[in-house]
Design a protein around this motif. Sequence first.
Motif, PDB file in Angstrom:
ATOM      1  N   VAL A  92       0.780  -0.998   0.176  1.00 61.03           N
ATOM      2  CA  VAL A  92      -0.069  -0.183  -0.099  1.00 61.03           C
ATOM      3  C   VAL A  92       0.925   1.118   0.044  1.00 61.03           C
ATOM      4  O   VAL A  92       1.526   1.567   0.938  1.00 61.03           O
ATOM      5  CB  VAL A  92      -0.888   0.156   1.164  1.00 61.03           C
ATOM      6  CG1 VAL A  92      -1.981   1.005   1.078  1.00 61.03           C
ATOM      7  CG2 VAL A  92      -1.898  -1.280   1.267  1.00 61.03           C
ATOM      8  N   ASN A  93       1.003   1.855  -0.979  1.00 62.54           N
ATOM      9  CA  ASN A  93       1.660   3.220  -1.273  1.00 62.54           C
ATOM     10  C   ASN A  93       0.737   4.355  -1.013  1.00 62.54           C
ATOM     11  O   ASN A  93      -0.134   4.555  -1.335  1.00 62.54           O
ATOM     12  CB  ASN A  93       2.273   3.446  -2.575  1.00 62.54           C
ATOM     13  CG  ASN A  93       3.346   2.147  -2.922  1.00 62.54           C
ATOM     14  OD1 ASN A  93       4.093   1.690  -2.060  1.00 62.54           O
ATOM     15  ND2 ASN A  93       3.111   1.798  -4.026  1.00 62.54           N
ATOM     16  N   ILE A  94       1.455   5.311  -0.133  1.00 63.02           N
ATOM     17  CA  ILE A  94       0.493   6.494   0.364  1.00 63.02           C
ATOM     18  C   ILE A  94       0.990   7.845  -0.638  1.00 63.02           C
ATOM     19  O   ILE A  94       1.814   8.060  -0.706  1.00 63.02           O
ATOM     20  CB  ILE A  94       1.042   6.856   1.718  1.00 63.02           C
ATOM     21  CG1 ILE A  94       0.619   5.566   2.781  1.00 63.02           C
ATOM     22  CG2 ILE A  94       0.009   7.920   2.269  1.00 63.02           C
ATOM     23  CD1 ILE A  94      -0.593   4.952   2.792  1.00 63.02           C
ATOM     24  N   ALA A  95      -0.107   7.918  -1.378  1.00 62.58           N
ATOM     25  CA  ALA A  95       0.082   9.071  -2.472  1.00 62.58           C
ATOM     26  C   ALA A  95      -0.732  10.239  -1.813  1.00 62.58           C
ATOM     27  O   ALA A  95      -0.749  10.377  -0.510  1.00 62.58           O
ATOM     28  CB  ALA A  95      -0.754   8.703  -3.726  1.00 62.58           C
TER      29      ALA A  95
ATOM     30  N   ALA B  39      -3.496  15.495  -3.502  1.00 61.97           N
ATOM     31  CA  ALA B  39      -2.476  16.584  -4.363  1.00 61.97           C
ATOM     32  C   ALA B  39      -1.944  15.966  -5.536  1.00 61.97           C
ATOM     33  O   ALA B  39      -1.711  16.828  -6.527  1.00 61.97           O
ATOM     34  CB  ALA B  39      -1.175  16.967  -3.404  1.00 61.97           C
ATOM     35  N   GLY B  40      -1.741  14.572  -5.425  1.00 66.05           N
ATOM     36  CA  GLY B  40      -1.165  14.061  -6.727  1.00 66.05           C
ATOM     37  C   GLY B  40      -2.192  13.894  -7.887  1.00 66.05           C
ATOM     38  O   GLY B  40      -1.863  13.463  -9.001  1.00 66.05           O
ATOM     39  N   LYS B  41      -3.539  14.087  -7.667  1.00 60.12           N
ATOM     40  CA  LYS B  41      -4.536  13.864  -8.693  1.00 60.12           C
ATOM     41  C   LYS B  41      -4.973  15.338  -9.106  1.00 60.12           C
ATOM     42  O   LYS B  41      -5.330  15.536 -10.258  1.00 60.12           O
ATOM     43  CB  LYS B  41      -5.934  13.150  -7.883  1.00 60.12           C
ATOM     44  CG  LYS B  41      -5.389  11.725  -7.587  1.00 60.12           C
ATOM     45  CD  LYS B  41      -6.626  11.106  -7.012  1.00 60.12           C
ATOM     46  CE  LYS B  41      -7.673  10.798  -7.961  1.00 60.12           C
ATOM     47  NZ  LYS B  41      -8.799  10.004  -7.704  1.00 60.12           N
TER      48      LYS B  41
ATOM     49  N   CYS C 259      -2.877   2.035  -3.862  1.00 62.23           N
ATOM     50  CA  CYS C 259      -2.304   3.413  -3.111  1.00 62.23           C
ATOM     51  C   CYS C 259      -3.684   4.026  -2.632  1.00 62.23           C
ATOM     52  O   CYS C 259      -4.634   3.891  -3.070  1.00 62.23           O
ATOM     53  CB  CYS C 259      -1.772   4.050  -4.045  1.00 62.23           C
ATOM     54  SG  CYS C 259      -2.428   4.995  -5.405  1.00 62.23           S
ATOM     55  N   VAL C 260      -3.497   4.882  -1.629  1.00 61.41           N
ATOM     56  CA  VAL C 260      -4.516   5.840  -1.277  1.00 61.41           C
ATOM     57  C   VAL C 260      -4.189   7.203  -1.358  1.00 61.41           C
ATOM     58  O   VAL C 260      -2.950   7.672  -1.167  1.00 61.41           O
ATOM     59  CB  VAL C 260      -4.858   5.275   0.360  1.00 61.41           C
ATOM     60  CG1 VAL C 260      -5.094   3.740   0.606  1.00 61.41           C
ATOM     61  CG2 VAL C 260      -3.527   5.742   1.150  1.00 61.41           C
ATOM     62  N   THR C 261      -5.054   7.915  -1.669  1.00 62.31           N
ATOM     63  CA  THR C 261      -5.197   9.367  -1.965  1.00 62.31           C
ATOM     64  C   THR C 261      -5.682  10.198  -0.614  1.00 62.31           C
ATOM     65  O   THR C 261      -6.684  10.794  -1.131  1.00 62.31           O
ATOM     66  CB  THR C 261      -5.476   9.588  -3.404  1.00 62.31           C
ATOM     67  OG1 THR C 261      -6.917   9.318  -3.634  1.00 62.31           O
ATOM     68  CG2 THR C 261      -4.335   9.205  -4.295  1.00 62.31           C
ATOM     69  N   PRO C 262      -5.174  10.418   0.379  1.00 61.37           N
ATOM     70  CA  PRO C 262      -5.622  11.402   1.482  1.00 61.37           C
ATOM     71  C   PRO C 262      -5.770  12.639   0.988  1.00 61.37           C
ATOM     72  O   PRO C 262      -4.893  13.260   0.535  1.00 61.37           O
ATOM     73  CB  PRO C 262      -5.119  10.785   2.751  1.00 61.37           C
ATOM     74  CG  PRO C 262      -4.156   9.855   2.371  1.00 61.37           C
ATOM     75  CD  PRO C 262      -3.902   9.741   0.970  1.00 61.37           C
TER      76      PRO C 262
ATOM     77  N   ALA D 163      -4.983  -0.136  -7.984  1.00 57.13           N
ATOM     78  CA  ALA D 163      -5.880   0.753  -7.721  1.00 57.13           C
ATOM     79  C   ALA D 163      -5.523   2.035  -6.609  1.00 57.13           C
ATOM     80  O   ALA D 163      -4.620   1.959  -5.979  1.00 57.13           O
ATOM     81  CB  ALA D 163      -7.127   0.063  -7.149  1.00 57.13           C
ATOM     82  N   VAL D 164      -6.454   3.112  -6.946  1.00 57.00           N
ATOM     83  CA  VAL D 164      -6.359   4.102  -6.129  1.00 57.00           C
ATOM     84  C   VAL D 164      -7.547   4.368  -5.446  1.00 57.00           C
ATOM     85  O   VAL D 164      -8.542   4.488  -5.718  1.00 57.00           O
ATOM     86  CB  VAL D 164      -6.031   5.510  -7.017  1.00 57.00           C
ATOM     87  CG1 VAL D 164      -5.860   6.716  -6.210  1.00 57.00           C
ATOM     88  CG2 VAL D 164      -4.991   5.451  -7.966  1.00 57.00           C
ATOM     89  N   PHE D 165      -7.371   4.536  -3.878  1.00 58.66           N
ATOM     90  CA  PHE D 165      -8.532   4.551  -2.960  1.00 58.66           C
ATOM     91  C   PHE D 165      -8.638   6.039  -2.639  1.00 58.66           C
ATOM     92  O   PHE D 165      -7.497   6.194  -1.887  1.00 58.66           O
ATOM     93  CB  PHE D 165      -8.433   3.559  -1.875  1.00 58.66           C
ATOM     94  CG  PHE D 165      -8.867   2.165  -2.161  1.00 58.66           C
ATOM     95  CD1 PHE D 165      -9.936   1.554  -1.927  1.00 58.66           C
ATOM     96  CD2 PHE D 165      -7.607   1.317  -2.936  1.00 58.66           C
ATOM     97  CE1 PHE D 165      -9.875   0.166  -2.447  1.00 58.66           C
ATOM     98  CE2 PHE D 165      -7.882  -0.047  -3.325  1.00 58.66           C
ATOM     99  CZ  PHE D 165      -9.061  -0.481  -3.022  1.00 58.66           C
ATOM    100  N   ASP D 166      -9.488   6.808  -2.916  1.00 54.10           N
ATOM    101  CA  ASP D 166      -9.507   8.082  -2.177  1.00 54.10           C
ATOM    102  C   ASP D 166     -10.316   8.205  -0.656  1.00 54.10           C
ATOM    103  O   ASP D 166     -11.135   7.174  -0.235  1.00 54.10           O
ATOM    104  CB  ASP D 166     -10.640   8.940  -2.944  1.00 54.10           C
ATOM    105  CG  ASP D 166     -10.147   9.271  -4.132  1.00 54.10           C
ATOM    106  OD1 ASP D 166      -9.039   9.863  -4.323  1.00 54.10           O
ATOM    107  OD2 ASP D 166     -10.556   8.908  -5.242  1.00 54.10           O
ATOM    108  N   ILE D 167      -9.550   8.798   0.096  1.00 59.69           N
ATOM    109  CA  ILE D 167     -10.364   9.112   1.325  1.00 59.69           C
ATOM    110  C   ILE D 167      -9.918  10.637   1.629  1.00 59.69           C
ATOM    111  O   ILE D 167      -9.082  11.009   2.121  1.00 59.69           O
ATOM    112  CB  ILE D 167      -9.451   8.387   2.398  1.00 59.69           C
ATOM    113  CG1 ILE D 167     -10.108   8.504   3.860  1.00 59.69           C
ATOM    114  CG2 ILE D 167      -8.020   8.335   2.589  1.00 59.69           C
ATOM    115  CD1 ILE D 167      -9.771   7.410   4.892  1.00 59.69           C
ATOM    116  N   SER D 168     -10.890  11.534   1.157  1.00 54.95           N
ATOM    117  CA  SER D 168     -10.832  13.058   1.055  1.00 54.95           C
ATOM    118  C   SER D 168     -11.855  13.775   1.487  1.00 54.95           C
ATOM    119  O   SER D 168     -11.804  15.033   1.091  1.00 54.95           O
ATOM    120  CB  SER D 168     -10.314  13.201  -0.488  1.00 54.95           C
ATOM    121  OG  SER D 168     -11.608  13.013  -1.289  1.00 54.95           O
TER     122      SER D 168
END
Length: 250
Positions: A140-143, A146-148, A184-187, A239-244
């Motif tokens: 699990v890579n933490i993105a 801001a990367g999106k 990865c996740v994109t908080p 996959a990219v999981f959003d938590i925003s």
Amino acid sequence: MTMSFAGRFGGRSAVITGGASGIGLAVAQRIVEEGGRVCVWDRDSTQIEQAKAVIADLDGVTVDVADPVAVAQAARQTIEALGAVDILVTSAAITGPNMTTWDYSVEDWRRVIDININGVFYCNKALVPHMLERNYGRIVNIASIAGKEGNQNASAYSTSKAAVIGLTKSLGKELAKTKVTVNCVTPAAVRTAIFQQMSQQHIDFMLSKIPMARFGEVEEVAALISWIASEECSFTTAAVFDISGGRATY
């Protein structure tokens, strides 16, 4: 409220970079509580000792993830200590200064890129062969959001986190026919010690972009990461999981 999934990580071992504080520490605590073993990789030896005081039986290695030789050595040391590494969570990151791209120093740019994306690459590279040998792995890579979307006055950070997303998608597809998943996740912004690296103006800007009008909590992000890092998440990779808090636009 934190739900308990006792035993979910029984027999599993995890490496968490930047795991001595913030999101990484919250994930470490959750995995240990759910039966797993954890080794945190962090460049701050004092914080590692503080984390050990909070989490029983926590292992730790002092390492700068921007140093590929040190990362390879840490991987060997951790595998020997734990017997195996089933899970990798890459949480180590810095924000860099908040300023326009044309004012950004080359030195600051390189440091952000070295830690936030090169460090992720080095850690993934060091542990994937071991996971393939064991025919199991969860990365699990933490993105970041801001990367999106790209945050103004944070070009290096935004670029590095976009690169983490790209690396995750590429590696996940390379490993898609194996038992190793890479997601990865994109908080959106989560209030941690990393806020100390930001200007108040930038912190206010990030809050203004979140429809829920609050910052995320480390426990909320840890809950999502823990599921992705578990055996339950078996048909999702690259996959990219959003938590925003509603900020995500795609």
